[in-house]
Design an enzyme around this catalytic site. Structure first.
Site, PDB file in Angstrom:
ATOM      1  N   TYR A 161      30.570  37.987  49.615  1.00 25.02           N
ATOM      2  CA  TYR A 161      29.530  38.563  50.466  1.00 25.02           C
ATOM      3  C   TYR A 161      29.776  40.043  50.682  1.00 25.02           C
ATOM      4  CZ  TYR A 161      32.704  38.686  54.529  1.00 25.02           C
ATOM      5  OH  TYR A 161      33.732  38.967  55.381  1.00 25.02           O
TER       6      TYR A 161
ATOM      7  N   LYS B 200      36.233  39.924  48.606  1.00 27.33           N
ATOM      8  CA  LYS B 200      35.499  39.640  49.844  1.00 27.33           C
ATOM      9  C   LYS B 200      34.814  38.279  49.730  1.00 27.33           C
ATOM     10  CE  LYS B 200      32.660  42.170  53.183  1.00 27.33           C
ATOM     11  NZ  LYS B 200      33.484  41.833  54.344  1.00 27.33           N
TER      12      LYS B 200
ATOM     13  N   GLU C 296      45.862  43.884  58.505  1.00 25.10           N
ATOM     14  CA  GLU C 296      44.540  44.375  58.901  1.00 25.10           C
ATOM     15  C   GLU C 296      44.037  43.489  60.030  1.00 25.10           C
ATOM     16  OE1 GLU C 296      41.543  43.848  55.787  1.00 25.10           O
ATOM     17  OE2 GLU C 296      42.625  42.098  55.050  1.00 25.10           O
TER      18      GLU C 296
ATOM     19  N   LEU D 184      41.596  43.830  52.490  1.00 23.83           N
ATOM     20  CA  LEU D 184      40.310  44.228  51.927  1.00 23.83           C
ATOM     21  C   LEU D 184      40.207  45.755  51.976  1.00 23.83           C
ATOM     22  CD1 LEU D 184      37.529  43.024  50.926  1.00 23.83           C
ATOM     23  CD2 LEU D 184      36.674  43.773  53.141  1.00 23.83           C
TER      24      LEU D 184
HETATM   25  N1  PMP Z   1      39.046  43.718  56.463  1.00 18.51           N
HETATM   26  C1  PMP Z   1      38.402  42.542  56.519  1.00 18.51           C
HETATM   27  C2  PMP Z   1      39.200  41.286  56.390  1.00 18.51           C
HETATM   28  C3  PMP Z   1      37.008  42.511  56.688  1.00 18.51           C
HETATM   29  O1  PMP Z   1      36.355  41.333  56.731  1.00 18.51           O
HETATM   30  C4  PMP Z   1      36.295  43.725  56.824  1.00 18.51           C
HETATM   31  C5  PMP Z   1      34.813  43.696  57.068  1.00 18.51           C
HETATM   32  N2  PMP Z   1      34.101  43.528  55.887  1.00 18.51           N
HETATM   33  C6  PMP Z   1      37.004  44.929  56.757  1.00 18.51           C
HETATM   34  C7  PMP Z   1      38.390  44.888  56.570  1.00 18.51           C
HETATM   35  C8  PMP Z   1      36.306  46.256  56.870  1.00 18.51           C
HETATM   36  O2  PMP Z   1      35.566  46.517  55.699  1.00 18.51           O
HETATM   37  P1  PMP Z   1      34.257  47.429  55.753  1.00 18.51           P
HETATM   38  O3  PMP Z   1      34.689  48.747  56.321  1.00 18.51           O
HETATM   39  O4  PMP Z   1      33.843  47.525  54.330  1.00 18.51           O
HETATM   40  O5  PMP Z   1      33.278  46.734  56.617  1.00 18.51           O
END
Ligand code: PMP
Length: 287
Positions: free
Chosen positions: A33, A147, A180, A205
């Site tokens: 996603y 993701k 994270e 991620l």
């Molecule tokens: N880490 C994880 C595990 C996430 O689910 C997200 C949200 N998508 C992020 C980091 C932040 O990514 P982004 O800045 O692309 O939203």
């Protein structure tokens, strides 16, 4: 006003939108996603988000359900129908519908594509006050760079955080390092004013907001180091914050009940948030 979802080629009433019970996303979490922020009717960082979707699909050997151009069209059409001005576009691709079996279907199936939108004006408006985070063991798999919709460890960590009154969970690996957040990237500012966030590899991620913030830090000539940091280091940090498409840059003022720095929103986090909001509104970073 009717709210629409996009499901496999059709714009349908959100309340009645549904997928097949043998969709592999539903049965096996076999899908990926993306979440893209929308500000003032414009998508924030669309290209890197769609690039990341492409990478996630390739890593799992799922075909694109439609062309990249078509996806761009669908996103805009759904935004138009839902009159989305400030919020999020959610898109999900699964391997498709097939008789249940762990291995990939042996006959070709069409990947399933679902999109929804969410109005989140209020979240962007009040997140500047700072939030609390709670540490939780990082019990996820070894490919957190993809993701995928397989989010159960993230769900449980976030729930534990919420039950303790915190907004986000910070995931801690076996070495005591913060990887994270459950749905955000984690940052600290050291006593020396250096920004620290974990390096991207299969352990986290690669956030698109994180990526943008790196270039904002560059423009502001802030020193940024990408390395692991421990929970203990985070608790002693001057400032901390999280980033994501949903939370932008959100200051963290408490970790496991202990105040970060003086317990107030720090100057670095405040400034970076302002710059990111400016970028989201104008498409320009530091002016
Ligand atoms: N880490 C994880 C595990 C996430 O689910 C997200 C949200 N998508 C992020 C980091 C932040 O990514 P982004 O800045 O692309 O939203």
């Amino acid at each position: 006003m009717a709210r629409y979802a996009y499901v496999n080629g059709r714009y349908v009433d959100h309340r009645e939108a549904s997928v097949h019970i043998e969709d592999r996303g539903y049965q096996l979490a076999d899908g990926v996603y993306e979440v893209v922020g929308v500000r003032g009717g414009k998508l924030i960082d669309e290209v890197p988000h769609i690039d990341r979707l492409d990478r996630s699909l390739r890593e799992l050997r799922i075909d694109w359900p439609v062309s990249r151009n078509t996806l761009g069209f669908i996103i805009r059409e759904l935004m138009r129908r839902n009159r989305l001005h400030d919020g999020l576009v959610y898109m999900q691709v699964t391997r498709g519908v097939a008789r249940r079996d762990h291995a990939f279907p042996t006959t070709p199936v069409k990947p399933a594509l679902v999109l929804t939108t969410k109005n989140t004006k209020h979240i962007v408006a009040d997140a500047g006050a700072g939030v609390a985070v709670k540490s939780q063991p990082d019990i996820r798999w070894g490919r957190c760079d993809i993701k995928t919709v397989a989010l159960l460890p993230n769900v449980l960590a976030k729930q534990a955080a919420r039950e303790s009154g915190a907004y986000e969970a910070w995931l801690v690996d076996s070495k005591g390092c913060v990887t994270e957040g459950a749905s955000t990237n984690a940052w600290i500012v050291t006593g020396e004013g250096e920004l620290v966030t974990r390096q991207t590899d299969s352990g986290i991620l690669a956030g698109i907001t994180r990526l943008k913030l790196k270039s904002i830090c560059d423009s502001l000539q802030l020193k940024l180091v990408e390395r692991p940091f421990t929970l203990a280091e985070a608790k002693k940090a001057k400032e901390a914050f999280i980033t994501s498409a949903t939370s932008f840059v959100t200051p963290v003022v408490k970790i496991d009940g202990d105040a970060v720095g003086d317990g107030k929103v720090g100057n670095t986090a405040r400034r970076l948030r302002e710059e990111y909001v400016r970028f989201s509104e104008t498409g320009e970073a530091v002016t």
